[in-house]
Write a protein that holds these residues in place. Sequence first.
Motif, PDB file in Angstrom:
ATOM      1  N   LYS A  42      38.335 -75.940  29.319  1.00 37.49           N
ATOM      2  CA  LYS A  42      37.569 -77.150  29.632  1.00 37.49           C
ATOM      3  C   LYS A  42      36.801 -77.645  28.405  1.00 37.49           C
ATOM      4  N   VAL A  43      36.131 -76.735  27.724  1.00 34.85           N
ATOM      5  CA  VAL A  43      35.358 -77.093  26.529  1.00 34.85           C
ATOM      6  C   VAL A  43      36.294 -77.545  25.414  1.00 34.85           C
ATOM      7  N   TRP A  44      37.435 -76.867  25.266  1.00 36.24           N
ATOM      8  CA  TRP A  44      38.415 -77.194  24.227  1.00 36.24           C
ATOM      9  C   TRP A  44      38.952 -78.608  24.419  1.00 36.24           C
ATOM     10  N   ILE A  45      39.377 -78.936  25.614  1.00 31.11           N
ATOM     11  CA  ILE A  45      39.919 -80.274  25.886  1.00 31.11           C
ATOM     12  C   ILE A  45      38.843 -81.332  25.674  1.00 31.11           C
ATOM     13  N   SER A  46      37.654 -81.071  26.139  1.00 32.20           N
ATOM     14  CA  SER A  46      36.548 -82.008  25.951  1.00 32.20           C
ATOM     15  C   SER A  46      36.259 -82.222  24.473  1.00 32.20           C
ATOM     16  N   SER A  47      36.242 -81.146  23.719  1.00 27.34           N
ATOM     17  CA  SER A  47      35.993 -81.226  22.279  1.00 27.34           C
ATOM     18  C   SER A  47      37.080 -82.037  21.578  1.00 27.34           C
ATOM     19  N   PHE A  48      38.323 -81.780  21.936  1.00 22.88           N
ATOM     20  CA  PHE A  48      39.442 -82.515  21.335  1.00 22.88           C
ATOM     21  C   PHE A  48      39.330 -84.012  21.616  1.00 22.88           C
ATOM     22  N   LEU A  49      39.084 -84.376  22.863  1.00 21.48           N
ATOM     23  CA  LEU A  49      39.009 -85.794  23.225  1.00 21.48           C
ATOM     24  C   LEU A  49      37.846 -86.498  22.538  1.00 21.48           C
ATOM     25  N   GLU A  50      36.730 -85.804  22.392  1.00 16.53           N
ATOM     26  CA  GLU A  50      35.572 -86.403  21.720  1.00 16.53           C
ATOM     27  C   GLU A  50      35.834 -86.632  20.234  1.00 16.53           C
ATOM     28  N   THR A  51      36.507 -85.705  19.598  1.00 17.02           N
ATOM     29  CA  THR A  51      36.754 -85.838  18.159  1.00 17.02           C
ATOM     30  C   THR A  51      37.968 -86.698  17.826  1.00 17.02           C
ATOM     31  N   TYR A  52      38.893 -86.843  18.765  1.00 12.11           N
ATOM     32  CA  TYR A  52      40.118 -87.602  18.495  1.00 12.11           C
ATOM     33  C   TYR A  52      39.815 -89.055  18.122  1.00 12.11           C
ATOM     34  N   VAL A  53      38.780 -89.624  18.718  1.00 18.28           N
ATOM     35  CA  VAL A  53      38.428 -91.018  18.418  1.00 18.28           C
ATOM     36  C   VAL A  53      37.915 -91.177  16.990  1.00 18.28           C
ATOM     37  N   ILE A  54      37.533 -90.078  16.355  1.00 19.34           N
ATOM     38  CA  ILE A  54      37.124 -90.105  14.949  1.00 19.34           C
ATOM     39  C   ILE A  54      38.293 -89.726  14.048  1.00 19.34           C
ATOM     40  N   VAL A  55      39.059 -88.740  14.463  1.00 21.94           N
ATOM     41  CA  VAL A  55      40.151 -88.211  13.645  1.00 21.94           C
ATOM     42  C   VAL A  55      41.253 -89.242  13.440  1.00 21.94           C
ATOM     43  N   LEU A  56      41.676 -89.925  14.486  1.00 23.55           N
ATOM     44  CA  LEU A  56      42.783 -90.882  14.357  1.00 23.55           C
ATOM     45  C   LEU A  56      42.464 -92.009  13.372  1.00 23.55           C
ATOM     46  N   PRO A  57      41.341 -92.716  13.504  1.00 20.74           N
ATOM     47  CA  PRO A  57      41.043 -93.760  12.516  1.00 20.74           C
ATOM     48  C   PRO A  57      40.880 -93.212  11.101  1.00 20.74           C
ATOM     49  N   THR A  58      40.335 -91.997  10.985  1.00 18.71           N
ATOM     50  CA  THR A  58      40.170 -91.397   9.660  1.00 18.71           C
ATOM     51  C   THR A  58      41.519 -91.170   8.999  1.00 18.71           C
ATOM     52  N   VAL A  59      42.475 -90.624   9.726  1.00 13.65           N
ATOM     53  CA  VAL A  59      43.806 -90.393   9.165  1.00 13.65           C
ATOM     54  C   VAL A  59      44.480 -91.722   8.822  1.00 13.65           C
ATOM     55  N   ILE A  60      44.297 -92.726   9.648  1.00 18.91           N
ATOM     56  CA  ILE A  60      44.885 -94.042   9.363  1.00 18.91           C
ATOM     57  C   ILE A  60      44.328 -94.593   8.047  1.00 18.91           C
ATOM     58  N   LEU A  61      43.040 -94.420   7.821  1.00 12.70           N
ATOM     59  CA  LEU A  61      42.413 -94.929   6.601  1.00 12.70           C
ATOM     60  C   LEU A  61      42.702 -94.071   5.367  1.00 12.70           C
ATOM     61  N   VAL A  62      42.791 -92.765   5.542  1.00 15.26           N
ATOM     62  CA  VAL A  62      42.918 -91.856   4.406  1.00 15.26           C
ATOM     63  C   VAL A  62      44.373 -91.626   3.983  1.00 15.26           C
ATOM     64  N   SER A  63      45.325 -91.755   4.884  1.00 17.54           N
ATOM     65  CA  SER A  63      46.719 -91.429   4.545  1.00 17.54           C
ATOM     66  C   SER A  63      47.302 -92.266   3.405  1.00 17.54           C
ATOM     67  N   PRO A  64      46.981 -93.560   3.267  1.00 18.57           N
ATOM     68  CA  PRO A  64      47.514 -94.286   2.106  1.00 18.57           C
ATOM     69  C   PRO A  64      46.973 -93.744   0.778  1.00 18.57           C
ATOM     70  N   VAL A  65      45.712 -93.343   0.767  1.00 19.93           N
ATOM     71  CA  VAL A  65      45.120 -92.769  -0.443  1.00 19.93           C
ATOM     72  C   VAL A  65      45.796 -91.434  -0.754  1.00 19.93           C
ATOM     73  N   ALA A  66      45.982 -90.601   0.255  1.00 21.36           N
ATOM     74  CA  ALA A  66      46.645 -89.308   0.066  1.00 21.36           C
ATOM     75  C   ALA A  66      48.075 -89.498  -0.431  1.00 21.36           C
ATOM     76  N   SER A  67      48.745 -90.496   0.077  1.00 27.08           N
ATOM     77  CA  SER A  67      50.112 -90.784  -0.364  1.00 27.08           C
ATOM     78  C   SER A  67      50.144 -91.179  -1.842  1.00 27.08           C
ATOM     79  N   ARG A  68      49.217 -92.032  -2.251  1.00 20.08           N
ATOM     80  CA  ARG A  68      49.145 -92.430  -3.669  1.00 20.08           C
ATOM     81  C   ARG A  68      48.800 -91.238  -4.559  1.00 20.08           C
TER      82      ARG A  68
END
Length: 83
Positions: A42-68
């Motif tokens: 229960k805590v694991w799923i809750s933690s994942f869902l709370e952080t996913y809204v931060i992780v997804l936009p971060t990867v979208i923004l950072v992946s082009p820089v990492a690729s370069r």
Amino acid sequence: MKSWLLKNPQLNFAFYMTLLMGPSISGIMTLKTQNLNADFVKVWISSFLETYVIVLPTVILVSPVASRLQVYTINKINGGSSK
């Protein structure tokens, strides 16, 4: 009609990358802080869902820089141009 996820390779990558990495990272961190108890899942799923809204936009923004940076590093190792 194709979905927005299929039309954009960067978004497609970010979606799957975070969907695979997020649960594993949040699971490890939850295990470290909560230990393995009755509420772990229960805590694991809750933690994942709370952080996913931060992780997804971060990867979208950072992946082009990492690729370069990846291209730059490979070119430097191979003695080529940095572009």
